[in-house]
Motif scaffolding. Sequence first.
Motif, PDB file in Angstrom:
ATOM      1  N   ASN A   1       0.702  -1.272  -0.023  1.00  0.00           N
ATOM      2  CA  ASN A   1       0.078   0.073   0.064  1.00  0.00           C
ATOM      3  C   ASN A   1       0.870   1.054  -0.087  1.00  0.00           C
ATOM      4  O   ASN A   1       0.458   2.387   0.347  1.00  0.00           O
ATOM      5  N   GLN A   2       2.179   1.267  -0.316  1.00  0.00           N
ATOM      6  CA  GLN A   2       2.917   2.321  -0.115  1.00  0.00           C
ATOM      7  C   GLN A   2       3.092   2.831  -1.767  1.00  0.00           C
ATOM      8  O   GLN A   2       3.116   2.050  -2.571  1.00  0.00           O
TER       9      GLN A   2
ATOM     10  N   GLN B   1      -4.799  -3.257   2.555  1.00  0.00           N
ATOM     11  CA  GLN B   1      -4.116  -4.407   3.330  1.00  0.00           C
ATOM     12  C   GLN B   1      -4.910  -5.550   3.595  1.00  0.00           C
ATOM     13  O   GLN B   1      -4.543  -6.855   3.426  1.00  0.00           O
TER      14      GLN B   1
ATOM     15  N   SER C   1       0.606  -4.708   7.727  1.00  0.00           N
ATOM     16  CA  SER C   1       1.046  -4.283   8.773  1.00  0.00           C
ATOM     17  C   SER C   1       0.934  -5.489  10.042  1.00  0.00           C
ATOM     18  O   SER C   1       0.026  -5.919   9.903  1.00  0.00           O
TER      19      SER C   1
ATOM     20  N   ALA D   1       9.197  -0.076   9.735  1.00  0.00           N
ATOM     21  CA  ALA D   1       8.080   0.701   9.703  1.00  0.00           C
ATOM     22  C   ALA D   1       8.185   1.814  10.525  1.00  0.00           C
ATOM     23  O   ALA D   1       7.293   2.388  10.858  1.00  0.00           O
TER      24      ALA D   1
ATOM     25  N   ARG E   1       6.114   4.940  15.441  1.00  0.00           N
ATOM     26  CA  ARG E   1       4.678   5.513  15.200  1.00  0.00           C
ATOM     27  C   ARG E   1       4.527   6.797  16.317  1.00  0.00           C
ATOM     28  O   ARG E   1       4.842   6.589  17.455  1.00  0.00           O
TER      29      ARG E   1
ATOM     30  N   ARG F   1      -7.254   8.370  14.093  1.00  0.00           N
ATOM     31  CA  ARG F   1      -7.366   7.098  13.166  1.00  0.00           C
ATOM     32  C   ARG F   1      -6.157   6.004  13.643  1.00  0.00           C
ATOM     33  O   ARG F   1      -5.056   6.530  14.070  1.00  0.00           O
TER      34      ARG F   1
ATOM     35  N   GLN G   1      -5.173   1.800  13.087  1.00  0.00           N
ATOM     36  CA  GLN G   1      -5.093   0.682  12.360  1.00  0.00           C
ATOM     37  C   GLN G   1      -6.152  -0.531  12.730  1.00  0.00           C
ATOM     38  O   GLN G   1      -6.597  -0.282  13.823  1.00  0.00           O
TER      39      GLN G   1
ATOM     40  N   PHE H   1      -5.559   2.394   5.638  1.00  0.00           N
ATOM     41  CA  PHE H   1      -4.448   3.460   5.512  1.00  0.00           C
ATOM     42  C   PHE H   1      -4.934   4.409   4.149  1.00  0.00           C
ATOM     43  O   PHE H   1      -4.978   5.595   4.378  1.00  0.00           O
TER      44      PHE H   1
ATOM     45  N   ASN I   1       1.324   7.671  12.750  1.00  0.00           N
ATOM     46  CA  ASN I   1       2.180   6.878  12.021  1.00  0.00           C
ATOM     47  C   ASN I   1       3.571   7.268  12.033  1.00  0.00           C
ATOM     48  O   ASN I   1       4.030   8.168  12.511  1.00  0.00           O
ATOM     49  N   ASN I   2       4.704   6.626  10.883  1.00  0.00           N
ATOM     50  CA  ASN I   2       5.962   7.199  10.943  1.00  0.00           C
ATOM     51  C   ASN I   2       6.008   8.448  10.019  1.00  0.00           C
ATOM     52  O   ASN I   2       4.828   8.890   9.208  1.00  0.00           O
TER      53      ASN I   2
ATOM     54  N   ASP J   1       6.103  -4.247   9.582  1.00  0.00           N
ATOM     55  CA  ASP J   1       5.441  -4.729   8.246  1.00  0.00           C
ATOM     56  C   ASP J   1       5.933  -6.101   7.944  1.00  0.00           C
ATOM     57  O   ASP J   1       6.999  -6.226   8.298  1.00  0.00           O
TER      58      ASP J   1
END
Length: 338
Positions: free
Chosen positions: A34-35, A73, A91, A147, A150, A171, A173, A194, A211-212, A238
């Motif tokens: 998903n990146q 994902q 993830s 990853a 966070r 938000r 996961q 995501f 997130n990161n 991940d």
Amino acid sequence: MKKFLNLLLIVTCLFILGACGKGDNRRIIRISHNQAQDHPTNIGLLAFEEFIESKLGDKYDVQVFPNELLGSQVNTVELTQTGAIDFAVASNAILESFDNIYQIFNLPYLFDSPEHYHAVMDNAELIEPIFTSTEKSGFEAVTWLDAGTRNFYTVKKPINTPDDLKGLKIRVQQSASNIRMMELFGGAATPMGFGEVYTALQQSVIDGAENNELAITSNKHGEVAKYYSYNMHQMVPDILIGNLKFLNGLSPEEREIFNEGFRLISKVQREAWTESVEKAKAQAQNDMNVQFIYPDVALFKERVLPLHGEVLEATPKLKPIYDKIQEIGKQIKEGGNN
Ligand code: GCU
């Protein structure tokens, strides 16, 4: 129903894609994530594509699908389960619904440092039972990807203490552990995929996310969220998962080549990670006007540490793994003091 229709659509597209490849007898290997294309994960997977095709190119055609092209994902884990696709990056957060052993890496403040995190994830003995735990669901994990750490980021006001989270919709996961974590922090957990986060931030469906740093730049969340607070609550890896039937169908020689390829993904991805984070920070600050905040981490930590006890009590099989992780952390600290 919507979920079923989505899956049906994806499977139909895959069938059409497969049909287009006729005339070429190579087996297509589909990998979803998903990146974005410039993300270290995509770079690592492209290195895998090149490696496998250099060794087994007459037999396999590896195709990497970034940007949720094959679905979110959660969707792509299901597609990997059924064998509609062969691999997906998921993830660790969402894998706990397939086996609760994965809850371990969703615990906040589990690792003392990136060094501790890497040492644990690279510990084959510790990781092996976790990576094979989902065989009953038709897939297994073949390697892990960094990853980062966070942290919270918000649209309207900065998070300096956990009290600032009160009343904010954040938000998380799609995982029970993350929902509980947010409850303990005092924010209102809003689970979603995501790919939906950008619009949710923009339309004020949520007040922030966690997130990161790459989410700020690579996923452009920093266009909307201007406050990024280094409260450092989680290092959630991940995980690259593969369809079990596919993996078990490889000859021992092929499997050895694939294993080498999986190690290569981790290596390349991790090498690209640190530099990508540095670049993301500079870009966020200089081009996107994102403000970085360095709050007192201890205040955040004390709110959520009770989660360790809760999870270990509910899932006792995690205790030996947890103890081993603590032991590795202690060794690293002692080693560092020498
Ligand atoms: C990170 C992680 C992804 C995950 C995402 C999320 O970007 O690398 O695998 O999907 O966080 O928060 O959902």
